[in-house]
Each structure stands twice: as C-alpha cells, then as structure tokens.
Design a protein around this motif. Structure first.
Motif, PDB file in Angstrom:
ATOM      1  N   LEU A  12       0.804  -1.221   0.000  1.00  0.00           N
ATOM      2  CA  LEU A  12       0.000   0.000   0.000  1.00  0.00           C
ATOM      3  C   LEU A  12       0.839   1.275   0.000  1.00  0.00           C
ATOM      4  O   LEU A  12       0.424   2.297   0.503  1.00  0.00           O
ATOM      5  CB  LEU A  12      -0.936   0.001   1.222  1.00  0.00           C
ATOM      6  N   GLY A  13       2.057   1.228  -0.514  1.00  0.00           N
ATOM      7  CA  GLY A  13       2.860   2.440  -0.582  1.00  0.00           C
ATOM      8  C   GLY A  13       3.436   2.851   0.753  1.00  0.00           C
ATOM      9  O   GLY A  13       3.445   4.049   1.088  1.00  0.00           O
ATOM     10  N   ASN A  14       3.896   1.888   1.535  1.00  0.00           N
ATOM     11  CA  ASN A  14       4.464   2.201   2.844  1.00  0.00           C
ATOM     12  C   ASN A  14       5.813   2.906   2.703  1.00  0.00           C
ATOM     13  O   ASN A  14       6.598   2.617   1.802  1.00  0.00           O
ATOM     14  CB  ASN A  14       4.642   0.906   3.647  1.00  0.00           C
ATOM     15  N   SER A  15       6.086   3.816   3.629  1.00  0.00           N
ATOM     16  CA  SER A  15       7.318   4.597   3.588  1.00  0.00           C
ATOM     17  C   SER A  15       8.506   3.731   4.003  1.00  0.00           C
ATOM     18  O   SER A  15       8.337   2.659   4.600  1.00  0.00           O
ATOM     19  CB  SER A  15       7.195   5.803   4.523  1.00  0.00           C
ATOM     20  N   PRO A  16       9.741   4.171   3.719  1.00  0.00           N
ATOM     21  CA  PRO A  16      10.928   3.377   4.067  1.00  0.00           C
ATOM     22  C   PRO A  16      11.031   3.053   5.555  1.00  0.00           C
ATOM     23  O   PRO A  16      11.413   1.931   5.925  1.00  0.00           O
ATOM     24  CB  PRO A  16      12.086   4.264   3.611  1.00  0.00           C
ATOM     25  N   GLY A  17      10.672   4.002   6.412  1.00  0.00           N
ATOM     26  CA  GLY A  17      10.745   3.749   7.848  1.00  0.00           C
ATOM     27  C   GLY A  17       9.762   2.697   8.306  1.00  0.00           C
ATOM     28  O   GLY A  17      10.068   1.893   9.201  1.00  0.00           O
ATOM     29  N   VAL A  18       8.596   2.670   7.699  1.00  0.00           N
ATOM     30  CA  VAL A  18       7.590   1.665   8.042  1.00  0.00           C
ATOM     31  C   VAL A  18       8.067   0.286   7.596  1.00  0.00           C
ATOM     32  O   VAL A  18       7.967  -0.698   8.341  1.00  0.00           O
ATOM     33  CB  VAL A  18       6.232   2.020   7.389  1.00  0.00           C
TER      34      VAL A  18
ATOM     35  N   LEU B 187      -7.448   8.389   3.676  1.00  0.00           N
ATOM     36  CA  LEU B 187      -6.471   7.346   3.378  1.00  0.00           C
ATOM     37  C   LEU B 187      -5.475   7.133   4.517  1.00  0.00           C
ATOM     38  O   LEU B 187      -4.794   6.107   4.559  1.00  0.00           O
ATOM     39  CB  LEU B 187      -5.722   7.685   2.079  1.00  0.00           C
ATOM     40  N   ALA B 188      -5.385   8.090   5.446  1.00  0.00           N
ATOM     41  CA  ALA B 188      -4.520   7.900   6.615  1.00  0.00           C
ATOM     42  C   ALA B 188      -4.997   6.738   7.475  1.00  0.00           C
ATOM     43  O   ALA B 188      -4.238   6.210   8.291  1.00  0.00           O
ATOM     44  CB  ALA B 188      -4.458   9.183   7.443  1.00  0.00           C
ATOM     45  N   ASP B 189      -6.262   6.329   7.296  1.00  0.00           N
ATOM     46  CA  ASP B 189      -6.844   5.232   8.085  1.00  0.00           C
ATOM     47  C   ASP B 189      -6.835   3.903   7.339  1.00  0.00           C
ATOM     48  O   ASP B 189      -7.483   2.944   7.777  1.00  0.00           O
ATOM     49  CB  ASP B 189      -8.296   5.576   8.457  1.00  0.00           C
ATOM     50  N   VAL B 190      -6.122   3.819   6.224  1.00  0.00           N
ATOM     51  CA  VAL B 190      -6.250   2.652   5.357  1.00  0.00           C
ATOM     52  C   VAL B 190      -5.886   1.341   6.057  1.00  0.00           C
ATOM     53  O   VAL B 190      -6.451   0.283   5.754  1.00  0.00           O
ATOM     54  CB  VAL B 190      -5.394   2.855   4.078  1.00  0.00           C
ATOM     55  N   ASP B 191      -4.983   1.376   7.022  1.00  0.00           N
ATOM     56  CA  ASP B 191      -4.555   0.149   7.690  1.00  0.00           C
ATOM     57  C   ASP B 191      -5.382  -0.207   8.926  1.00  0.00           C
ATOM     58  O   ASP B 191      -5.244  -1.313   9.447  1.00  0.00           O
ATOM     59  CB  ASP B 191      -3.085   0.275   8.115  1.00  0.00           C
ATOM     60  N   THR B 192      -6.204   0.710   9.397  1.00  0.00           N
ATOM     61  CA  THR B 192      -6.856   0.495  10.695  1.00  0.00           C
ATOM     62  C   THR B 192      -8.351   0.222  10.621  1.00  0.00           C
ATOM     63  O   THR B 192      -8.906  -0.405  11.524  1.00  0.00           O
ATOM     64  CB  THR B 192      -6.626   1.718  11.610  1.00  0.00           C
TER      65      THR B 192
END
Length: 481
Positions: free
Chosen positions: A262-268, A414-419
């Motif tokens: 889902l386009g996770n950032s490098p830190g994630v 979209l900030a809630d896409v994982d929850t």
C-alpha cells in the motif's frame, strides 16, 4: 513517571497521591501551553487525590492508586465539561459518568483532565477541533494523529502516564503510532461504551494508551469487563496483566500481503523487517496471508461510518440540548444551529451519511457496504485459520505536517487505510512503537482473533523487552514551542 512506578511508590508510602498530582500539574504548567493536548483540566483533581489517600489509609486495595489519567473529551465525566471538541456541546456538563471513568475512580485513579480530539471523533489529525490543534511532541510542525490526538500526545509527553481514547476507525491506534506510544482497541464489547458520546455505534470502542505494555495492561484491566448498562457488553473477564508473561514461542503471525503493498514509507518497511527479525529470534513464525477484500475496507468503512454519524448526530438540532442559535422554533433555526455548531468535517460526514441512507441510494451504497463488511469478516476469519495474529503497519507513513491533508478529504481518509478493517469486523488490535523514520516514530499494528485480546499484550511485551523499552521515556520535547 510510569503508572506502575506511581502505584508502587504510593502504596509503599514513598509518595502521596497529592504529590504525584502536583508533579504532573507542574509539568503541565510548563509544557501544556505549547502542546495543547488538553481542552480543560479537572479543577477537583486535588480533592480526588486526597480522597485516594484516605481510601489507602482505610485499607482499600487500589490497583491504580494515585495514577493521574487523561480522558478524551467524548467520554462523559460527571460535573466536568464534555464537549467532543465541538461548539455544539460547549458548556455541556454531564449529570452522569461513563462506566470507564467510574471504574478508573474505583481503582484509585485521579482524573487529570479532558484531552483534545477531532470534533465528535471525526478526523485523523486532531486538526478538526473547535479548540485548535494539538502538536506532536516529537515535532511541533506535525500532527499527533486523530481522533485521540490529545490523549496520545499527553502520554508521549508524560503529561499523563496513561490515557483513555476512543477508536472508531483507528482513532487510538493511529495517534499512538504517530506519537510513539502503545494504543489498544479491544474486541467489540470488552470495554463498556456507556457514557461515551456516540459517533458510529457499531464501530466505536474505548481504547487505552500508555508508554509501556505493562502500563497498558494495568489500565486496560481496570476499565474492562461486563457492564449491564451497555447492551453490547460481553461477559469476559479481563486478564491483561496476567497475559504479559505468556509464552510466544511457536506463535504464527500473518504478514498481510495487501497491507504490505500500500505504498508504505521506508521507515515503516524497516520497522516491519526489524519486528520480524526480533520476533523470529523469540521463536515466532511468520506466514504471508491474503485478505482479498481488504481493498474494499476503506470505502465500506466510510459509508457505514457516515451513515451512523448521520443518524447519531441528528439529535443535535437545537431543541433539547447543546447549542441553539436565537430564533423562533423553525426549520431555519435548526439549520443555522447545525451550521454554526458543527465544523466542516462533521458537516461533510453528516451530508454523506444522509445521502447513502436516502431513498433510491440505500442499497446502492449502504447495502453494498454491509455486504463488503460481511465479506471482509469471512476473509479475515480465513486468514486466522492459518495464523494466531496478523501484522500490518498502523499507518503507511509517520506523522504528516499540519495542513497537508485538510484540503483533500480523501487524502485524510487514506490515513486510516490500515486500521478501519479492524473496526468493521470488531477484532482486537494494538499499535506498538517499532522504530523511527528520521526523528519521527513509526508504529506497527498487531491484530488478534476475537476475544483473544490478551495475546496481543504477550507479543508486544516480548518485543518491548527485546528492543530495550526504547519508548518508555516518551518524546524528548526539546523542539516543542
């Protein structure tokens, strides 16, 4: 201070509840004006602390003896304003107490104050508050997450050792990730919703926040359990502290394929890899699993969510309670009351919810969302046939900057896409701090089977101990201004 340390020191007489409270009051005086995690402080807190001391002298066993607790402002506190960070409920003082607050007081906790939030628990950044935004303790130019942003920021900054929030679609877990603390959402029904101002009733849950897993378990034990005043409450005994020492060797954790794409950032991504490495060394096995309907979760959630918001917030019409603009009893007065009382996100969701429930569109939108919800539950049940727990990011990125998403509601959603999927199916989940991207904390989400909430605590505790409790001291706060 940590909650467990406070309880031990208070019980042994090394410090009094009033001294604990005054230490936090001094810290609040120094930091709170810059952070704005609280909407209001409890003017009766000192009297409450003295009462806890009297109960200890009388021999009462108080599991939260002297622990100051921050309460999200949509959880009713008798005699103390509860406004949901909205002009609509300005000056509303509940004549009754939420069950979770009653249980906190029974356990010897002291209510420190009411924390900031997105209005009526709608948002992902605590920018939609009638009282202004809360800053992220790690970076004052970034949001603390939402909607329980004030509670998460207060815990991260050690303005309170623990806090209560509510979680409708990630509103405890996402701010926990952004602020580098633990955030837990239970199986639907394990913590009473009585006295919580309703947003979306089939999704809302009270959740807990802390800087260590042990503090999280201590708080969650205190507020959990059956409540006859909540018809959805389950008769399941809380055993969160007892679960902390449970073995994890041999557990299978599912890496959710769809959430990793889902386009996770490098830190994630780095945090996910580190978690897997650490836990494999503890004897945990990782298995890739697929939840095909996960791609529909966000759309289904925002239809169900807005539909229930439209119904629940219809009561704020200027007739019985809450804001009422001057004028004759008329439709125009009601419309002006709602226009002035609700902020932009609340109005947006009420309109969306009214539309998806309207004649001619009900089956096309709301009915289809309910079918997607059922499909999601079936797919998650199938995934749990292979593993005991699921692992995803809590959010695809660390905290974003103020104003970055407010002009684009879809980007904010979209900030809630994982929850959101967890709330749709009523499962337990926890966000645990798992690393950094630059100077910003990153959180991972563990999802458990229904009523297997305690297993999340066992895994989180093992990871915490293996990585040196890196977040126990909270944010450095050096840059907050």
């Amino acid at each position: 201070m940590l909650a467990q340390e406070i309880v031990e020191n208070v019980r042994t007489g090394r410090i009094t509840p009033l001294e604990v409270l005054r230490a936090y009051q001094a810290r609040l005086e120094e930091i709170e004006p810059r952070l704005r995690a609280f909407i209001r402080l409890n003017p009766k807190a000192e009297a409450e602390a003295r009462r806890v001391e009297e109960r200890l002298v009388a021999g009462e066993d108080l599991p939260l003896a002297g622990v100051p607790v921050a309460i999200k402002d949509n959880i009713c506190t008798r005699g103390l304003e509860t406004t949901c960070a909205s002009r609509m409920l300005a000056r509303f003082v509940p004549p009754y107490e939420a069950t979770v607050v009653e249980r906190l007081r029974q356990a010897g906790a002291v209510v420190l104050g009411k924390t900031n939030m997105d209005e009526f628990a709608m948002g992902s950044s605590t920018e939609y508050s009638a009282y202004g935004p809360t800053k992220n303790p790690w970076d004052p130019e970034r949001v603390p997450g939402g909607t329980s942003g004030g509670s998460a920021a207060a815990v991260a900054a050690d303005l309170a050792p623990v806090a209560l929030g509510t979680d409708t679609g990630g509103s405890v877990r996402q701010p926990a990730a952004f602020c580098g603390v633990y955030g837990f959402k239970p199986t639907y029904g394990r913590i009473s919703r009585y006295g919580v101002v309703a947003t979306a009733s089939s999704l809302d849950q009270v959740g807990t926040l802390a800087r260590t897993v042990a503090d999280l378990a201590l708080l969650t034990d205190a507020v959990s359990g059956h409540d006859p005043k909540d018809s959805t409450s389950l008769e399941v005994l809380p055993r969160f502290q007892a679960a902390l020492e449970a073995p994890v060797r041999g557990l299978r954790i599912g890496l959710v394929k769809e959430a990793l794409a889902l386009g996770n950032s490098p830190g994630v991504l780095a945090a996910l890899a580190r978690f897997q490495e650490v836990m494999e060394a503890q004897g945990v096995r990782f298995v890739e699993v697929s939840i095909p309907s996960l791609r529909y979760a966000l759309a289904a959630y925002y239809i169900v969510n807005t539909a229930e918001i439209s119904s629940n917030l219809a009561r704020y019409d200027g007739s019985l309670y809450g804001l009422r603009v001057p004028g004759e009893e008329s439709l125009d007065t009601m419309m002006r009351t709602r226009e002035q009382g609700f902020g932009p996100e609340a109005r947006r969701r009420i309109l969306l919810g009214t539309f998806v429930l309207s004649s001619g569109y009900y089956q096309a939108y709301y009915g289809k969302a309910l079918r997607a919800r059922a499909r999601l539950k079936a797919d998650m049940d199938a995934a749990f046939g292979q593993v005991e727990l699921l692992l995803t990011p809590t959010s695809p990125t660390p905290a974003f900057r103020f104003g970055e998403k407010t002009a684009d509601p879809l980007a904010m959603y979209l900030a809630d896409v994982d929850t959101v999927a967890v709330n749709l199916v009523g499962l337990p989940a926890m966000s645990l701090p798992a690393g950094f991207e630059g100077h910003l904390p990153v959180g991972l989400q563990l999802i458990g089977r229904a009523l297997q909430d305690e297993q999340l605590f066992a895994v989180a505790r093992v990871f915490e101990e293996a990585t040196g409790r890196a977040f126990a001291q909270g944010a450095p706060l050096g840059s907050v201004n």
